[in-house]
Design a protein around this motif. Structure first.
Motif, mmCIF file in Angstrom:
data_model
loop_
_atom_site.group_PDB
_atom_site.id
_atom_site.type_symbol
_atom_site.label_atom_id
_atom_site.label_comp_id
_atom_site.label_asym_id
_atom_site.label_seq_id
_atom_site.Cartn_x
_atom_site.Cartn_y
_atom_site.Cartn_z
ATOM 1 N N GLU A 94 37.471 37.063 36.037
ATOM 2 C CA GLU A 94 37.993 38.143 36.884
ATOM 3 C C GLU A 94 39.070 38.931 36.139
ATOM 4 O OE1 GLU A 94 38.598 37.007 41.144
ATOM 5 O OE2 GLU A 94 38.111 34.999 40.403
ATOM 6 N N ILE A 95 39.921 38.211 35.415
ATOM 7 C CA ILE A 95 40.936 38.879 34.598
ATOM 8 C C ILE A 95 40.269 39.710 33.513
ATOM 9 C CG2 ILE A 95 42.866 38.475 33.006
ATOM 10 C CD1 ILE A 95 43.461 35.922 34.580
ATOM 11 N N TYR A 96 39.282 39.133 32.903
ATOM 12 C CA TYR A 96 38.555 39.788 31.806
ATOM 13 C C TYR A 96 37.946 41.108 32.287
ATOM 14 C CZ TYR A 96 35.181 40.240 27.965
ATOM 15 O OH TYR A 96 34.436 40.696 26.901
ATOM 16 N N ASN A 97 37.235 41.039 33.404
ATOM 17 C CA ASN A 97 36.553 42.240 33.906
ATOM 18 C C ASN A 97 37.540 43.312 34.339
ATOM 19 O OD1 ASN A 97 34.051 41.082 33.466
ATOM 20 N ND2 ASN A 97 33.936 40.193 35.518
ATOM 21 N N LEU A 98 38.597 42.916 35.051
ATOM 22 C CA LEU A 98 39.594 43.889 35.509
ATOM 23 C C LEU A 98 40.296 44.559 34.339
ATOM 24 C CD1 LEU A 98 41.207 41.980 38.519
ATOM 25 C CD2 LEU A 98 39.896 44.109 38.641
ATOM 26 N N ALA A 99 40.544 43.792 33.274
ATOM 27 C CA ALA A 99 41.236 44.359 32.116
ATOM 28 C C ALA A 99 40.414 45.479 31.487
ATOM 29 C CB ALA A 99 41.511 43.264 31.097
#
Length: 808
Positions: A736-741
């Motif tokens: 989720e962090i990866y995609n949002l970044a």
């Protein structure tokens, strides 16, 4: 398989030592794995002598002890202190002399020593029957017959016997040697090759005759292919009691527990001739008829072990006229049709069942009996009636039975002996040297293989029915060679051979990877490709319908082909941890197997398993626990060694990891790795953290096998790396962090990486801390601090808004 030497000598009157006979059996292909001495009474009563009590007086210092003088026929009587209430002068008693070993009912031994009992010397021990292993009575000493001579060894009084038992590692093809008679037959062939000609003595059935025809049980076999031959006879007026001592001793020697005379005789003939038999109580056979048939799928049946089983429509069942099941044919009897102490008439069965059918039934019901063991491998169909007569005569002799019917022999289509032609030239070629033709003929004759025709170039042979494994010319040559003796084949000191090397690109790459992993302290494992079918339930990524199932599985634990290398690897990890080997590094090259509708698919993988410390404790450095980043470093180094760089990091899509990431190159996924979920580890009783990596080996080979190289300029402007420590809800995943970044910054953000995870009591409940790194780069200019700060602030706000993240 256990073979009694005493029993074997019933068929061959051989006086060799057991060890020498064992060597010859091993040379013949019946490998003797050990020889054990079996005694009807442990210790064989060595050192126990018959004595006469000459004098018996009260012990001066003990009310319950007596002082006796015992004559052992050696001159001076011995003084023995005895505590038995029934000891008296004039008795003949068993005396264990100084140094004698006696054994209790559990086999534990104790040595008779000279000693003092309440101040009086005692030079031996007057024994009770339980102390000698002759019974269970311990009320007093054993008093012997007055007629027995003083000084007689007690072993001769009780006819104590000792036997040597061979443990033979029988190969599955040697069905002909699954009996004492079969082993004797093979041993005779070996002896004849050594110019020792002994007669093979077979039990006589010439006295067999029908006493009366008063109790007939008809037989109907519905499927002659499943049951080519079925024999039976009724025997009336039987008395069910203990077997004679000699039968009990022989059964005990090979590890069988005697039950009663009827059951013991069927077991005796089974191990004597290799033909399984079964006895039914005729009172339980309704309609005086036996029907051999298949019953409906799911029919309930209680077997002798008192377990209710669901039958398959493919099981061969022995039923009565009303279709009541009596026995699973060739495998196991029924609880309600067996012989009991109230049985007075029996129907004795001897049959030949289809080996494939019996094997499937035995595996289906997880029943491995002495009968199924033999039927599965193939018995001699021509021994069926002979074995029935042999057992019937023994029952007549030791159970008082009368033959109450003729033998019913359902054998509609006689099985013909197999014909094989042996070429001398092929024999010489396969053996490696020329054996005299007369020697070959002599060996064949010793094996009861008949010569039906002869030419200059070879022999036409008829194979005896008991050699179900001899069907080809190569089988005949093997028989000749094993009897001739492998050690007698000459060989040259010069060895000529062609050595081929696998020089394919795939092998070279595997060797590169294996060498590097071995240098890093890894051990290679090779797990079984067969595994449990319910392992797929541990993850949503695998589906039960994709299992490749075995048609005839060896066991429930080896029922399907593996869809993942994870579970077989965790079995190895668990096995080692349970043996206190907690620091492990494993790798395996293996395949996974899937069934997609009508298509089967195999994929090759490389897997790594790491748990425990990185290295062992040393005097100059403390050990460090293997963690996520240690494994990540191993993987990147491995890929770099193969020339794979510029890896793309993405969140892992597999639910087997509690934390994990994937490495890829463009759209090609190369490896998933991370920490295995605790819920999965719990299934294998693993309490410590296990890190797992799964390489898609097919993709690795595609990348490393390319010949073309793409060259590009190195970026002229430096990349910038910034970190954020985020306090998050424990349900938030790295992806989720990866995609949002990347949604927040598409142009300058190049990499997002997780480099630390913390969960502990210092954080609020339900929270965890992620340390995430971000790599920023502009290929046209150097990034300014303001621009970098602006991007990082934007990322922070995105995480706070969408994930309720808090900057630590």
């Amino acid at each position: 398989m256990k073979i009694s030497y005493t029993w074997l000598q019933q068929f061959l009157q051989l006086d060799w030592e057991a060890s020498k006979t064992g060597e010859l059996l091993t040379d013949l292909g019946l490998e003797v794995e050990g020889i054990e001495t079996k005694e009807t009474i442990k210790g064989s009563l060595q050192g126990v002598i018959v004595g006469e009590v000459l004098e018996c007086i009260q012990h001066p210092n003990a009310d319950r002890l007596k002082i006796t003088k015992v004559d052992l026929g050696t001159g001076e009587p011995l003084q023995i202190v005895c505590g038995a209430p029934n000891v008296a002068a004039g008795q003949k008693v068993p005396v264990a002399t100084i140094g004698t070993m006696l054994y209790d009912d559990k086999g534990a031994g104790f040595k008779i020593k000279k000693g003092k009992i309440r101040g009086e010397e005692s030079h031996g021990m007057i024994c009770a029957e339980d102390e000698l292993g002759l019974g269970k009575s311990y009320d007093g000493i054993l008093v012997l017959e007055d007629t027995i001579e003083v000084g007689t060894p007690l072993a001769t009084v009780y006819n104590v016997q000792s036997d040597q038992v061979f443990e033979i590692g029988l190969t599955p093809n040697r069905a002909d040697s699954m009996s004492h008679y079969g082993v004797a037959r093979d041993l005779r062939a070996g002896l004849m090759q050594n110019d020792i000609n002994l007669e093979l003595i077979s039990p006589s059935v010439s006295d067999f005759h029908v006493d009366e025809r008063t109790l007939r049980i008809d037989v109907d076999v519905e499927d002659k292919d499943l049951v080519p031959r079925y024999c039976g006879i009724t025997i009336s007026d039987v008395e069910v009691k203990d077997s004679p001592e000699w039968i009990q001793n022989r059964l005990k020697a090979i590890g069988l527990t005697p039950k009663n005379n009827i059951v013991d005789i069927t077991n005796y003939v089974l191990h004597e001739l290799g033909q399984p038999l079964h006895a039914f109580d005729t009172a339980k056979i309704k309609g005086n008829k036996v029907v051999v048939k298949n019953l409906k799928e799911g029919t309930k049946f209680i077997t002798l072990d008192e377990v209710e089983r669901e039958l398959s429509s493919e099981d061969i069942m022995i039923c009565d006229a009303e279709d009541n099941p009596l026995c699973i044919g060739g495998v196991f009897g029924g609880l309600k049709s067996g012989v009991t102490e109230n049985t007075n008439a029996i129907f004795l069965e001897a049959a030949y069942f289809n080996p494939v059918s019996i094997r499937k039934t035995a595996k289906r019901h997880a029943l491995n009996t002495d009968a199924s063991f033999r039927f599965e491998r193939g018995i001699d169909i021509n021994t069926t009636e002979y074995a029935l007569k042999r057992a019937a005569l023994l029952i007549e002799e030791y159970a008082g039975g009368k033959m109450a019917s003729d033998i019913l022999d359902v054998y509609p289509e006689k099985m013909e002996d197999f014909q094989v032609f042996l070429s001398y030239e092929n024999a010489y070629r396969l053996i490696g040297q020329e054996i005299p033709k007369e020697t070959i003929k002599k060996i064949l004759a010793s094996l009861e293989i008949k010569i039906s025709s002869e030419t200059e170039g070879g022999l036409g042979l008829t194979i005896p029915s008991y050699r179900v494994d001899v069907q080809r010319e190569a089988d005949i040559i093997e028989e000749i060679l094993r009897v001739y003796g492998y050690n007698n084949v000459e060989f040259s000191h010069k060895l000529n051979t062609s050595i081929s090397f696998d020089t394919t690109n795939e092998t070279k790459i595997e060797n590169i990877v294996a060498n590097q992993l071995s240098a890093l302290g890894f051990n290679e494992t090779m797990a079984n490709s067969l595994t449990k079918e319910d392992y797929v339930n541990l993850t949503e990524n695998l589906q039960l319908e994709h299992n490749v199932e075995m048609l005839n599985p060896l066991s429930s634990d080896l029922k399907v082909m593996r869809q993942s290398l994870l579970f077989s690897g965790l079995e190895s990890v668990s096995y080692n941890i349970n043996r206190k080997n907690n620091t492990l590094k494993f790798y395996e090259f293996g395949k996974t197997y899937h069934k997609f509708q009508d298509k089967y698919q195999e994929d090759k993988h490389l897997t790594l398993f790491v748990t425990g410390n990185r290295t062992k404790d040393g005097w100059n450095a403390a050990s460090r626990i293997s963690d996520f980043f240690y494994v990540k470093g191993i993987i990147t180094t491995l890929l770099s060694r193969l020339g794979v760089h510029k890896l793309k990091t993405t969140p892992v899509k597999s639910d087997i990891f509690s934390e994990g990431i994937s490495f890829g190159l463009g759209k090609i996924k190369l490896v998933d790795f991370g920490t295995v979920k605790q819920s999965i580890l719990k299934e294998f009783s693993i309490k410590q953290e296990v890190l797992y990596a799964d390489f898609n080996w097919e993709n690795i080979l595609k990348l490393t096998g390319k010949k073309n190289l793409k060259v590009s300029d190195m970026p002229k402007f430096p990349a910038v790396k910034r970190d954020l420590a985020l306090l998050l809800d424990d349900k938030v995943e790295f992806k989720e962090i990866y995609n949002l970044a990347f949604q927040s910054e598409k142009n300058l953000l190049k990499e997002v990486d997780l480099f630390d995870v913390y969960e502990g009591d210092k954080l609020p409940e339900g929270k965890k801390s992620y340390a995430v790194s971000f790599v920023l780069q502009d290929e046209s200019k150097t990034l300014a601090d303001k621009q970098i700060d602006k991007i990082m602030q934007k990322l922070q706000q995105t995480f706070e808004k969408n994930l309720d993240a808090v900057l630590r």
